[in-house]
Write a protein that holds these residues in place. Structure first.
Motif, PDB file in Angstrom:
ATOM      1  N   GLU A  34       0.827  -1.208   0.000  1.00  0.00           N
ATOM      2  CA  GLU A  34       0.000   0.000   0.000  1.00  0.00           C
ATOM      3  C   GLU A  34       0.864   1.263   0.000  1.00  0.00           C
ATOM      4  O   GLU A  34       0.394   2.338  -0.347  1.00  0.00           O
ATOM      5  CB  GLU A  34      -0.931   0.014   1.203  1.00  0.00           C
ATOM      6  N   ARG A  37       1.233   1.481  -3.900  1.00  0.00           N
ATOM      7  CA  ARG A  37       0.011   1.358  -4.702  1.00  0.00           C
ATOM      8  C   ARG A  37      -1.101   2.275  -4.236  1.00  0.00           C
ATOM      9  O   ARG A  37      -1.982   2.626  -5.002  1.00  0.00           O
ATOM     10  CB  ARG A  37      -0.502  -0.077  -4.682  1.00  0.00           C
ATOM     11  N   GLY A  38      -1.123   2.652  -2.998  1.00  0.00           N
ATOM     12  CA  GLY A  38      -2.227   3.435  -2.467  1.00  0.00           C
ATOM     13  C   GLY A  38      -3.338   2.512  -1.988  1.00  0.00           C
ATOM     14  O   GLY A  38      -3.335   1.313  -2.244  1.00  0.00           O
ATOM     15  N   LYS A  39      -4.284   3.078  -1.302  1.00  0.00           N
ATOM     16  CA  LYS A  39      -5.367   2.268  -0.740  1.00  0.00           C
ATOM     17  C   LYS A  39      -6.532   2.113  -1.695  1.00  0.00           C
ATOM     18  O   LYS A  39      -7.390   1.269  -1.497  1.00  0.00           O
ATOM     19  CB  LYS A  39      -5.839   2.889   0.570  1.00  0.00           C
ATOM     20  N   ASN A  40      -6.593   2.900  -2.750  1.00  0.00           N
ATOM     21  CA  ASN A  40      -7.717   2.853  -3.682  1.00  0.00           C
ATOM     22  C   ASN A  40      -7.557   1.797  -4.763  1.00  0.00           C
ATOM     23  O   ASN A  40      -8.519   1.486  -5.454  1.00  0.00           O
ATOM     24  CB  ASN A  40      -7.898   4.221  -4.352  1.00  0.00           C
ATOM     25  N   LYS A  41      -6.366   1.287  -4.950  1.00  0.00           N
ATOM     26  CA  LYS A  41      -6.123   0.306  -6.001  1.00  0.00           C
ATOM     27  C   LYS A  41      -6.708  -1.035  -5.607  1.00  0.00           C
ATOM     28  O   LYS A  41      -6.917  -1.337  -4.445  1.00  0.00           O
ATOM     29  CB  LYS A  41      -4.618   0.150  -6.250  1.00  0.00           C
ATOM     30  N   GLY A  42      -6.915  -1.881  -6.615  1.00  0.00           N
ATOM     31  CA  GLY A  42      -7.463  -3.213  -6.363  1.00  0.00           C
ATOM     32  C   GLY A  42      -6.462  -4.127  -5.667  1.00  0.00           C
ATOM     33  O   GLY A  42      -5.287  -3.810  -5.526  1.00  0.00           O
TER      34      GLY A  42
END
Length: 103
Positions: A34, A37-42
């Motif tokens: 995360e 990738r961030g938290k919004n990615k699948g």
């Protein structure tokens, strides 16, 4: 050669090296995808494999940035060519890694 001159000439690549080492170690040790990738990615297919592959690639780019910092003092065009080539290689390998482990 003073510290001030080194930081003037190669300060940005050294900072990129430090950030890449931080995130590479964070990926390899803690497997925290995360962070990049961030938290919004699948959700990825294989979180452990993704973290290891991404960590290695980020560490590779950090070493390339450190190489650029060293090459700046030898030849500016060689440093520019090295970082451009490293960025292209990183992009191709990141795409392959994302196709293999990504969502």
């Amino acid at each position: 050669m003073t510290i001030e001159r080194i930081l003037e000439q190669a300060g940005v690549p050294i900072v990129v090296f430090v950030f890449c080492m931080y995130f590479g170690i964070r990926l390899l040790v803690f497997q925290d995808i995360e962070a990049i990738r961030g938290k919004n990615k699948g959700v990825v297919r294989d979180q452990k494999g993704y973290a290891i592959a991404a960590g290695k690639l980020v560490l590779f780019f950090g070493v390339a940035a450190l190489g650029m910092a060293a090459l700046i003092f030898v030849n500016l065009y060689a440093a520019l060519g090295e970082i451009i080539l490293s960025t292209i290689v990183l992009g191709v390998l990141w795409k392959r890694m994302n196709d293999k482990y990504g969502a």
